[in-house]
Design a protein around this motif. Structure first.
Motif, PDB file in Angstrom:
ATOM      1  N   ARG A   1       0.867  -1.189   0.000  1.00 43.40           N
ATOM      2  CA  ARG A   1       0.000   0.000   0.000  1.00 43.40           C
ATOM      3  C   ARG A   1       0.896   1.230   0.000  1.00 43.40           C
ATOM      4  NH1 ARG A   1      -2.404  -3.977   2.819  1.00 43.40           N
ATOM      5  NH2 ARG A   1      -4.561  -4.479   2.238  1.00 43.40           N
ATOM      6  N   LEU A   2       0.693   2.075  -1.003  1.00 48.28           N
ATOM      7  CA  LEU A   2       1.557   3.235  -1.168  1.00 48.28           C
ATOM      8  C   LEU A   2       0.745   4.524  -1.164  1.00 48.28           C
ATOM      9  CD1 LEU A   2       2.881   0.754  -2.969  1.00 48.28           C
ATOM     10  CD2 LEU A   2       4.485   2.526  -3.586  1.00 48.28           C
ATOM     11  N   HIS A   3       1.430   5.607  -0.818  1.00 44.93           N
ATOM     12  CA  HIS A   3       0.805   6.921  -0.775  1.00 44.93           C
ATOM     13  C   HIS A   3       1.600   7.896  -1.636  1.00 44.93           C
ATOM     14  CE1 HIS A   3      -0.240   4.770   2.994  1.00 44.93           C
ATOM     15  NE2 HIS A   3      -1.440   5.251   2.738  1.00 44.93           N
ATOM     16  N   GLN A   4       1.075   9.092  -1.765  1.00 48.77           N
ATOM     17  CA  GLN A   4       1.693  10.114  -2.602  1.00 48.77           C
ATOM     18  C   GLN A   4       3.168  10.299  -2.245  1.00 48.77           C
ATOM     19  OE1 GLN A   4      -0.595  13.697  -3.024  1.00 48.77           O
ATOM     20  NE2 GLN A   4       1.193  14.963  -3.431  1.00 48.77           N
ATOM     21  N   GLY A   5       4.007  10.329  -3.298  1.00 47.62           N
ATOM     22  CA  GLY A   5       5.434  10.535  -3.092  1.00 47.62           C
ATOM     23  C   GLY A   5       6.229   9.263  -2.908  1.00 47.62           C
ATOM     24  N   GLU A   6       5.533   8.101  -2.811  1.00 49.52           N
ATOM     25  CA  GLU A   6       6.222   6.819  -2.671  1.00 49.52           C
ATOM     26  C   GLU A   6       6.222   6.086  -4.008  1.00 49.52           C
ATOM     27  OE1 GLU A   6       5.072   6.050   2.030  1.00 49.52           O
ATOM     28  OE2 GLU A   6       4.025   4.924   0.465  1.00 49.52           O
ATOM     29  N   GLY A   7       7.066   5.070  -4.133  1.00 49.66           N
ATOM     30  CA  GLY A   7       7.174   4.346  -5.398  1.00 49.66           C
ATOM     31  C   GLY A   7       7.257   2.854  -5.173  1.00 49.66           C
ATOM     32  N   ILE A   8       7.311   2.110  -6.271  1.00 49.24           N
ATOM     33  CA  ILE A   8       7.409   0.655  -6.193  1.00 49.24           C
ATOM     34  C   ILE A   8       8.082   0.121  -7.443  1.00 49.24           C
ATOM     35  CG2 ILE A   8       5.174   0.172  -7.265  1.00 49.24           C
ATOM     36  CD1 ILE A   8       4.837  -2.122  -5.197  1.00 49.24           C
ATOM     37  N   LEU A   9       8.739  -1.008  -7.268  1.00 48.48           N
ATOM     38  CA  LEU A   9       9.246  -1.769  -8.408  1.00 48.48           C
ATOM     39  C   LEU A   9       8.242  -2.891  -8.656  1.00 48.48           C
ATOM     40  CD1 LEU A   9      11.608  -2.533 -10.367  1.00 48.48           C
ATOM     41  CD2 LEU A   9      12.402  -4.074  -8.569  1.00 48.48           C
TER      42      LEU A   9
END
Length: 299
Positions: free
Chosen positions: A68-76
């Protein structure tokens, strides 16, 4: 480019479009409001994918992991469900993008997928040095102009910085290749989902779906529970309804024709299932989408 759907082939492999095949880098924006129900269909791709949340939040499911991600975060790696109003910037590229480096030692040690095995998937957070630089470089690519001179060099510079920091994170977290049991289950899952997407218009049973991967009914249920958190029949009906929703908003076919085209033998059951999933009847849903298009054109 704003992405409105995930296009896959019969093996659920996402078909990535590159504006320049000689520089295979795809960049696009996903906006929740453009998708049928704020979710992407189950899919996979061999390319590396990086995303940064520009607005809102998102739930990512990769294999059996949920992030679970929020604004300003990233993922591969691939997305599952967005929070209303969410906007995500993505880049995707194959390992062949690094062939331009031209040094076999660098490619084999730092870019070759067979050497890296499975990199895994994890959150990219701005709280640490490597994560902050990765997110900053992603935003730099997002703001860059594809028509600007030496755009490809600019992107390659950013991607190399991103990759170096990803490898540092990989090394630090001691990620290991996927174990053999998980690999086998993932392979079975692809076969079964591919079978559903190729035959969803027809009557299907659990035995049919399990048979596509030559496994037992119980293993079939375990695969779907682990990867999709739903039963095989729930996934089938959901896929049918998603296809019906796309046809309602993108074609003039009658509701009864759409119902049968999507594998429902009963129009009344189709209507009840559709309302349960979307909160609207099929006709109300079609009218809502039509009004949204008219409003957009008149804006």
């Amino acid at each position: 480019m704003i992405n409105q759907e995930v296009i896959v082939n019969q093996q659920l492999q996402e078909r990535i479009h590159y504006d320049n095949p000689d520089f295979p880098l795809a960049r696009f924006i996903d906006e929740m409001d453009y998708f049928v129900d704020g979710e992407f269909l189950c899919h996979w791709h061999p390319e590396f994918e990086l995303a940064i949340i520009l607005k809102g939040g998102i739930e990512y499911q990769v294999d059996q992991q949920v992030f679970r991600l929020h604004q300003g975060e990233g993922i591969l790696h691939s997305a599952r469900q967005l929070i209303p109003g969410s906007i995500i910037f993505n880049i995707e590229f194959p390992a062949s993008l690094f062939h331009t480096i031209g040094t076999s030692f660098l490619y084999q040690n730092y870019f070759n997928p067979s050497s890296l095995k499975k990199m895994g998937s994890w959150k990219i957070l701005p709280e640490n040095e490597e994560g902050s630089e990765i997110l900053e470089r992603l935003m730099h690519i997002h703001r860059s102009d594809p028509d600007k001179y030496a755009y490809e060099l600019l992107c390659m510079e950013d991607i190399l910085h991103i990759w170096r920091n990803l490898l540092v994170l990989l090394h630090r977290s001691f990620l290991v290749p996927t174990d053999n049991d998980e690999f086998i289950r993932e392979h079975r899952m692809r076969k079964m989902v591919s079978y559903i997407q190729s035959h969803f218009e027809q009557p299907l049973t659990i035995d049919d779906i399990a048979g596509a991967a030559s496994i037992s009914r119980s293993e079939c249920f375990r695969c779907f529970s682990g990867f999709c958190q739903v039963s095989p029949i729930e996934y089938l009906n959901r896929y049918r309804l998603q296809n019906a929703a796309q046809k309602l908003s993108g074609s003039t076919a009658s509701i009864s024709d759409i119902s049968f085209q999507c594998g429902f033998s009963s129009i009344s059951y189709f209507g009840k299932a559709f309302r349960k999933m979307y909160g609207l009847s099929p006709s109300e849903y079609r009218q809502k989408k039509k009004n949204a298009v008219s409003t957009s054109l008149n804006a």
